[in-house]
Design an enzyme around this catalytic site. Structure first.
Site, short mmCIF file in Angstrom:
data_model
loop_
_atom_site.label_atom_id
_atom_site.label_comp_id
_atom_site.label_asym_id
_atom_site.label_seq_id
_atom_site.Cartn_x
_atom_site.Cartn_y
_atom_site.Cartn_z
CD GLU A 1 -0.29 5.53 -3.60
OE1 GLU A 1 0.28 5.80 -2.52
OE2 GLU A 1 -1.04 4.57 -3.75
CG ASP B 1 -2.07 0.89 1.20
OD1 ASP B 1 -2.26 1.55 0.16
OD2 ASP B 1 -2.80 0.96 2.19
CG ASP C 1 -7.84 4.54 0.70
OD1 ASP C 1 -7.66 3.31 0.55
OD2 ASP C 1 -7.05 5.26 1.33
#
Lengths: 626, 940
Positions: free
Chosen positions: B535, B532, B608
């Site tokens: 980015e 997770d 999300d």
């Protein structure tokens, strides 16, 4: 016996069929075809357990996995028989202790029924023992509850009677006192005329204080008892009170700074020995709010931030948001990181709120603790904030431990029972002596004496007589208010639902505690449940009701969670010989659950069921062994 | 001694926030007030931000200088001409220079190369001969090494005026026009264009310069400053798609499947589609804003040409405008009279490394793209089942309870997930000892019922000297550096963190080793991984990510490879899981960030999302777009990550998601628990049905995953991919195809009693539950209940199912198959099944079963599709227990099976074995032929 044996023969042919269903399948052996239980189809003997689903309800495949809706019956001789989902049949996992669910030869399951059955029976026996003890205790408690309730009711009706009498007396005293005061006032007015200029200045000052109800209440606590009494008698309308002040014979105590007064109120909440008049006032507050610290609550930063929250949601203008972000711009890198991260966790904010709570308590507490001087408070905030991202840092851990030491909460006793600290219980003994009829008679006599002796129309007023009247009035009205407190608490208590046999009566006024990690949870049936961490307390809920026919206690409408619901607690009840709190948990955020064992749940009928169950398994087992 | 602070917040009429603080007695110093004031301020700041996505925290095009500049340029801005055209190393090369002015601009080098199956690659970069100050970044490790072997060596070009053309593919050629400079692909015979580059002259290439006195290169955004030591270096150009009715692709945006125009007449001021991997809090649906991943591949589809694609391999921030028709009305450019869609591509850095895919069929383009960046990895079978996740399953007891509840309610699931809280203070590869004292036992217990566990491992490493990962990484210099050369220090879950520089292969290898069982203490072979925040998410960084001037291995600036950072992290983690089992076990790694090539390393999800109907709705085009651009194994959090879904929404979400490739329920820790059994018996049943339907179709899904693995054709497909000539399907993103046989129509509104379904023309469609036949070709209103969503099997297909329910995929291994045959108007149908061991790489050695089922003339035949010569084999004793025939009218009572020469009954039976559901279809009872054998079943 004969029936039993024939059933065994049949069930050997029909894998997975429960004994009560054997009769149903008999048709297959007589007529060769029967209907599926749901009537959808018929099937033949050859289609029974042929590993192809013909009946959508699974009737034709009790022993295979072919029908999704099917159930497989394991006999589990030596232990309890069970029906398992057809999905478990021949899936490579031993589900039945007799291994009958795995019959395709791919794996071999050991028969563990005997061992498992023994364990289960032992457990059952233990449970029965607990139940037996519990049933006894419960019986006793139910009897006690009936007695106590009757006693409480008797007391209540007696108190109500006495209250009536006392009310009359207080009224009489009050009238007499007012007459005296009128006379005094007359005297004073005369004097005033002589020193008019000076008085005017004072009058102005007095007016300034008008409306500050709390101010008066607080001030008059020690020094101006008459005034307090008057307030009580006149009623709680603030206009009237203000009027009373205007008539106040002396304004000498009204000069204190207002700030001082606020602090004083907060202070009082912590005060152990309250005098009668204060008690009375508090009680009035308590009617609106159970928490005694009403004043402090009103200014709880939590609520302020809630207000801000609402504000935010309702109508924040675009420009305002930008202002907010402008502020973000001025934050340090670290603060920015925390702030952004907190969006996902929501934790920072809450920690902060809690922090604010902690800080509040700290100030209340005192400043003898180095941890809580100004700098540390901010540091503390920092750390707590940090722990929003981290389960616990070393420093934090240290801190919590310190907290424990300071509070002496360190006792890791899993569960502890307490009485409510200040629920008028302490008043009870007091009240019992007060309600002694001889005392009442004494008062009545005194009042009669006063009424006869004191002549209110005589000037100058006899100071000692008027003092006596005032004192007597104070005493009487103080007692009256205590009596009323007791009446209202008894009324409240008796208004609760204590179960069909009043079996929960003894839990009234008790609190159970359990320590879980850094928190101490406190559950007070019929009152409230809280979670304490160091000095800060979070309310998990107020008593709501019993649920699921007295198997569950519900506490609802606790403190609001950030970005979430109001906290709530569901307490499952289970039979136990002692009242104990266990297994506190938060399965969903801010929705807590706990387990409470109590004899109240040890019902005789249930004990009988358990005993029957044990007997039957022992019987089955002996059959197996013979 | 007590003290009370009175703090109140209130709203004035003018909406100013007023803060009042009253101090009580004994205020020892004003600092208390100040502290509380700051507190309050933080709370206030925070509260204003919780509501949702904050637009102003992210740059828009106007705040992004390169984007603003590019967007303001007018057609015919480009003055370059192509000179010095020649063939070199099998490529067509030329120099691009500006003939009009003798500027200090250097010339650029362009090269065109051609690859098998209709792929043109075009590179434009600075001329190395002219010694630019720095070599511009070209993204390595994305194009497959074997792609190079597919290169066709160009021998000659054809010159026609100022146009130079080369062979591209049978019937297609690539053309470089010298003046004005333009590159396009066209059909040889008709001269019709397919794709073109710089037809509008918007090409601009900012060359690297040496900083001169007075050059202001810094860029500021909010509180952040980007030093931009190399100055402006952006690239922009226009690309036209001919014959296009719609364009698609360029994930990740929460928008419709067919991309809406973002600029042009009649289009309100809008942002371009942004490709910049960001961790966006509560993203909005219907926004061109860039989310967690980036794939600069655009596809076009239209009635006249079919499909084509354009892919720009570039990892810097990219912005793409889809230009509404008429945007160029004022320019005097004359282009062929063909319908087309123009687009504007802008990137902050890098080079032009572009691929033109000629199609012409939808599946051709995805195959062409797959031949460049790879097909999706073959997942393990378990990963195609249902995944149960939550932030967070708190402790071992919680895990045990959730697991046992699935069994108690007879709901199958395969994987239980642990989010960040399972770690010791967000130190990945560790366990919170209080909550998870026995992680190995926990995993083994799950594994005993065939279930796996997934734990999270993120790229931010807690800067804690006692944390072994941090110790090694800082000692070895394995962290990304800030602009000054120090280890970059940013804020994420653990607080102060640094980020592993996964661009370096040595570091990736080190990272991969961390997944060995000895290094990752408490891990077992049934543990898989979730990446997770890759980015990367940096809470205190510009736009919640890493500063663009941070430095990576090889002195590459973060701005140059930002969009690929998460890809490298995913890659390294995936390699770690391969390594730990000596290359025998297929990895499973879920990633939030992605880039071209991600499909080779694992799975992605849409991040999300929010528990709202609109998010359920948009999850379908998002997943379809990912499939079109190579990443077929993707899904959205079932139920929505943020917020509490109403029960009906949750049920509908399960019903749709059961047909999407990656199927995982997940929820934020502020939400109420939402495991399938928490909404009453009826809803438990509905959710169980939805999950079970998924499990019955697993043989079909697994076969489709294999198809994707071999060809790049996605599992979940937009309707137009299967029906490229049916215009009504082109912008339909409410329905989708699973493979070529199942059409799924979601229900996206509350309380829906009916939905309108478009069933493509020229086919008959069979309702999955009742078997009712519908003729395609028009939109029809269909009644729906809460029990399921409309799903249809197309005529002419055969679907393999396993209709027995188990706890997880593992227990289904030996269960028999059901074949559902839906015949077309000529009474024929076809389908496939692919089976292997579900976990290892043995299938690469031929250890698999691949059958084609062909039904025609009342005869069903199983044909082997597996390669004849293989070094390994896979055997299965599975049989076929039931064959269902839809749309076949026959009074036959029995069938004969060859070669065993036995007969079995034909009767009417249910389409799905469900209590209470009546349906009746021709059923071949217990043929019991083996799935792995050749056989024929003849209806008598």
């Amino acid at each position: 016996m004969l029936v039993f044996r024939s059933a065994v023969v049949l069930s050997e042919n029909i894998l997975g069929v429960a004994p009560e269903d054997e009769a149903y399948y008999k048709g297959l052996f007589t007529s060769g075809t029967i209907k599926c239980k749901d009537g959808s189809k018929t099937f033949t003997k050859a289609q029974l357990n042929d590993d192809f689903c013909d009946c959508s309800d699974g009737t034709d495949e009790p022993g295979t996995s072919a029908c999704p809706a099917g159930k497989f019956y394991c006999r589990n001789t030596g232990h309890n028989p069970v029906s398992i989902f057809s999905s478990r049949v021949n899936d490579g996992i031993c589900d039945c202790c007799d291994g009958s669910d795995e019959n395709d030869g791919k794996i071999k399951c050991k028969n563990t029924c005997w061992e498992a059955g023994k364990v289960a029976r032992d457990r059952l026996r233990k449970k029965i023992t607990t139940f037996r003890d519990g049933v006894k205790i419960r019986k006793h408690e139910v009897e006690q509850a009936k007695l106590s309730a009757a006693k409480d009711e008797e007391e209540l009706s007696r108190l109500k009677n006495e209250e009536n009498i006392l009310k009359g007396l207080v009224q009489q005293l009050k009238e007499r006192k007012e007459q005296i005061e009128k006379a005094e006032e007359k005297e004073r007015v005369q004097k005033e005329k002589e020193e008019k200029q000076k008085k005017e200045a004072e009058e102005a000052k007095l007016k300034e204080q008008k409306g500050e109800e709390k101010v008066n209440v607080e001030e008059q606590k020690g020094e101006e008892k008459v005034n307090v009494v008057e307030q009580e008698a006149v009623g709680s309308k603030s206009d009237d009170e203000a009027g009373a002040h205007d008539h106040s014979p002396s304004g000498q105590d009204l000069n204190k700074a207002p700030a001082d007064v606020e602090v004083g109120v907060a202070h009082n909440d912590e005060d152990g020995d309250k005098d009668a008049s204060l008690d009375n006032i508090e009680e009035e507050h308590a009617e609106e709010n159970e928490e005694p610290s009403k004043v402090a609550q009103e200014y709880n930063p939590d609520e302020s931030s809630n207000a801000a929250h609402e504000y935010d949601h309702s109508h924040v203008p675009e420009s305002k948001e930008e202002d907010g972000s402008e502020d973000a711009n001025s934050l340090s890198r670290e603060e920015l990181g925390r702030e952004i991260g907190s969006r996902w966790t929501g934790k920072k904010n809450e920690e902060q709120n809690e922090d604010a709570g902690t800080a509040r308590h700290n100030y209340d507490d005192d400043d003898d603790d180095d941890n809580y001087d100004d700098d540390d408070t901010s540091d503390n905030a920092h750390d707590e904030e940090y722990s929003g991202y981290d389960t616990e840092t070393e420093e934090d851990r240290q801190k919590y431990e310190d907290d424990d030491h300071m509070n002496g909460v360190g006792d890791d006793d899993s569960s502890d029972s307490h009485k409510y600290e200040s629920d008028g219980e302490s008043d009870m003994s007091d009240m019992e002596s007060t309600s002694n009829p001889s005392w009442l008679e004494k008062i009545q006599q005194t009042v009669r004496k006063f009424l006869e002796a004191v002549n209110p129309f005589q000037t100058p007023v006899d100071t000692s007589e008027s003092e006596n009247v005032r004192k007597e009035y104070d005493d009487a009205s103080g007692k009256l208010s205590k009596m009323q407190t007791r009446i209202s608490s008894l009324t409240k208590k008796l208004g609760h639902d204590f179960g069909p046999e009043m079996e929960f009566y003894s839990l009234y006024g008790q609190c159970l505690e359990i320590k879980e990690n850094k928190y101490v949870y406190k559950v007070c049936p019929f009152k409230e449940a809280t979670q304490m961490e160091g000095h800060s307390t979070t309310r998990l809920g107020q008593w709501d009701k019993f649920d699921e026919s007295y198997k569950v206690m519900l506490f609802t409408n606790g403190d609001k969670c950030w970005n979430g619901p109001h906290r709530s607690l569901t307490v499952r009840l289970r039979c136990g010989s002692k009242v104990e709190l266990a297994d506190i948990d938060e399965p969903s955020r801010c929705e807590y659950s706990a387990l409470l064992t109590t004899p109240a749940l040890c019902q005789e009928g249930r004990l009988k069921e358990l005993e029957d169950k044990l007997e039957s398994t022992i019987y089955d087992t002996s059959l197996l062994q013979s | 001694m007590g003290q009370i602070l009175l703090i109140s917040l209130k709203t004035d009429t003018n909406n100013d926030l007023s803060i009042t603080i009253k101090g009580g007695r004994n205020m020892s110093s004003s600092s208390i007030v100040l502290h509380h004031f700051l507190f309050l301020l933080l709370i206030v700041c925070h509260l204003t931000s919780v509501s949702s996505w904050k637009k102003d925290e992210f740059r828009n095009c106007n705040q992004t200088p390169f984007c603003k500049r590019a967007r303001s340029r007018k057609p015919q801005h480009c003055k370059l001409i192509a000179t010095d055209v020649r063939i070199e190393d099998g490529e067509l090369t030329a120099k691009l220079m500006n003939p009009q002015e003798n500027l200090d601009e250097n010339s650029l080098i362009i090269s065109l190369s051609v690859y098998q199956n209709g792929i043109l690659r075009m590179k434009i970069d600075e001329d190395p001969v002219q010694n630019p100050p720095k070599k511009r970044f070209q993204v390595p490790d994305v194009v497959l090494p074997e792609f190079q072997s597919k290169k066709l060596w160009l021998q000659r070009y054809t010159k026609d005026g100022d146009s130079f053309s080369v062979y591209l593919f049978d019937g297609y050629e690539a053309v470089v026009k010298s003046d004005s400079f333009e590159v396009f692909v066209r059909e040889q015979s008709s001269g019709k264009r397919v794709l073109s580059f710089n037809s509008h002259g918007l090409f601009d290439f900012e060359q690297l310069r040496v900083k001169k006195e007075g050059d202001e290169w810094e860029e500021r955004f909010r509180s952040h400053t980007d030093s931009r030591p190399y100055g402006p270096q952006s690239i922009s150009f226009d690309v036209s798609f001919y014959g296009a009715d719609f364009v698609y692709g360029i994930p990740e945006h929460a928008t419709s499947l067919a991309l809406k125009p973002t600029n042009g007449p009649g289009i309100e001021e809008s942002e371009p589609y942004r490709l910049f991997n960001l961790d966006v809090f509560e993203y909005l649906h219907e926004s061109p804003f860039g989310l967690y991943g980036s794939i600069p591949l655009m596809l076009s589809h239209g009635k006249s040409h079919g499909t084509s694609g354009f892919f720009w391999l570039n990892a810097a921030e990219m912005q793409i405008d889809v230009l509404g028709s008429g945007w160029d009305a004022e320019s005097s450019i004359l282009l062929p009279d063909q319908k087309r869609i123009d687009t504007l591509w802008m990137s902050e850095a890098g080079i032009v490394d572009a691929f033109f895919f000629i199609g012409p069929k939808p599946k051709d383009v995805v195959k062409q793209y797959a031949s460049v960046t790879g097909t999706s990895a073959m997942p393990q079978l378990f990963a195609t089942g249902y995944h149960q996740c939550r932030w967070n399953y708190r402790d071992e007891e919680d895990v045990k309870n959730v697991d046992s509840k699935f069994d108690e309610h007879d709901i199958p699931y395969d994987v239980l997930w642990l989010d960040i809280e399972h770690t010791d203070g967000k130190r990945y590869f560790t366990w919170d000892k209080a909550l998870f004292p026995n992680p190995e036992e926990m995993q083994k217990d799950l594994a005993s019922r065939g279930r796996r566990m997934v734990t999270i491992v993120d790229p931010h490493i807690k800067r804690d000297d006692n944390y072994h990962i941090h110790k090694e990484a800082s000692k070895n210099g394995y962290y990304v550096k800030d602009a000054t050369g120090k280890d970059f220090d940013g804020w994420c879950w653990p607080g102060s963190s640094s980020y592993i520089d996964m661009v370096n292969p040595e570091i990736r290898s080190w990272w991969a080793d961390k997944f060995s069982y000895t290094e990752y203490v408490g891990s077992t072979p049934s543990l898989y991984i979730w990446n997770d925040m890759n980015e990367p998410s940096v809470f205190n960084g510009p736009e919640v990510t890493m500063p663009r001037d941070a430095l990576h291995y090889g002195n590459v600036e973060h701005r140059e490879l930002h969009n690929a950072y998460g890809y490298y992290f995913h890659m390294a983690t995936s390699e770690g899981l391969v390594k730990r089992e000596g290359g025998k076990d297929r990895p499973f790694v879920l990633s939030r960030a992605f880039f071209p090539g991600t499909q080779r390393y694992g799975t992605v999800w849409t991040g999300d999302n929010i528990a709202e109907w609109e998010h359920l709705r948009v999850s379908v085009p998002m997943i379809l777009t990912l499939g079109l651009t190579g990443i077929t194994f993707s899904g959205a959090d079932v139920g929505g990550f943020f917020g509490n879904p109403e029960t009906e929404l949750l049920v509908r979400w399960y019903q749709v998601a059961a047909y999407l490739p990656f199927f995982r329920g997940h929820a934020h820790h502020d939400t109420k628990r939402r495991e399938p059994w928490l909404f009453g018996e009826h809803n438990t049943e509905l959710i169980r049905d939805a999950i079970r339907v998924r499990y019955t179709f697993l043989p079909y899904f697994y076969t489709l995953f294999r198809e994707a693995n071999m060809t790049g054709v996605p599992v979940a497909r937009p309707l137009w991919m299967e029906f490229p000539y049916d215009e009504a399907t082109f912008n339909n993103d409410e329905a989708f195809m699973v493979g070529n046989a199942l059409l799924v129509q979601g229900v996206y509104t509350r309380g829906a009693k009916d939905v309108t379904v478009y069933l493509p023309r020229d086919h008959t469609w069979y309702d999955l539950k009742t078997g009712t036949a519908y003729k395609g070709g028009h939109a029809q209103k269909m009644e729906v209940t809460d029990a399921d969503i409309p799903v249809f099997q197309r005529s002419g297909t055969i679907i393999p199912r396993k209709d027995r329910f188990r706890r997880s995929t593992l227990q289904m291994e030996n269960d028999p198959y059901t074949l559902v045959i839906a015949v077309d108007s000529s009474g024929a149908a076809e389908g496939e099944v692919y089976i292997d061991d579900g976990k290892s790489y043995e299938f690469k050695q031929g250890a698999y079963i691949h059958r084609r089922f062909i039904f025609s003339d009342g005869k069903l035949t199983s044909v082997n599709l597996a390669a004849a010569s293989s070094t390994s084999s896979f055997v299965s004793d599975c049989t076929i227990e039931r064959i269902i025939l839809l749309g076949y009218s026959s009074k036959t009572k029995s069938v004969r099976i060859e070669p065993s020469n036995h007969a079995t009954d034909v009767e009417l039976g249910p389409l799905q074995i469900r209590s209470g559901v009546r349906s009746s279809a021709l059923t071949i009872r217990k043929p019991n032929v083996r799935i792995s054998d050749d056989w024929t079943i003849r209806l008598l």
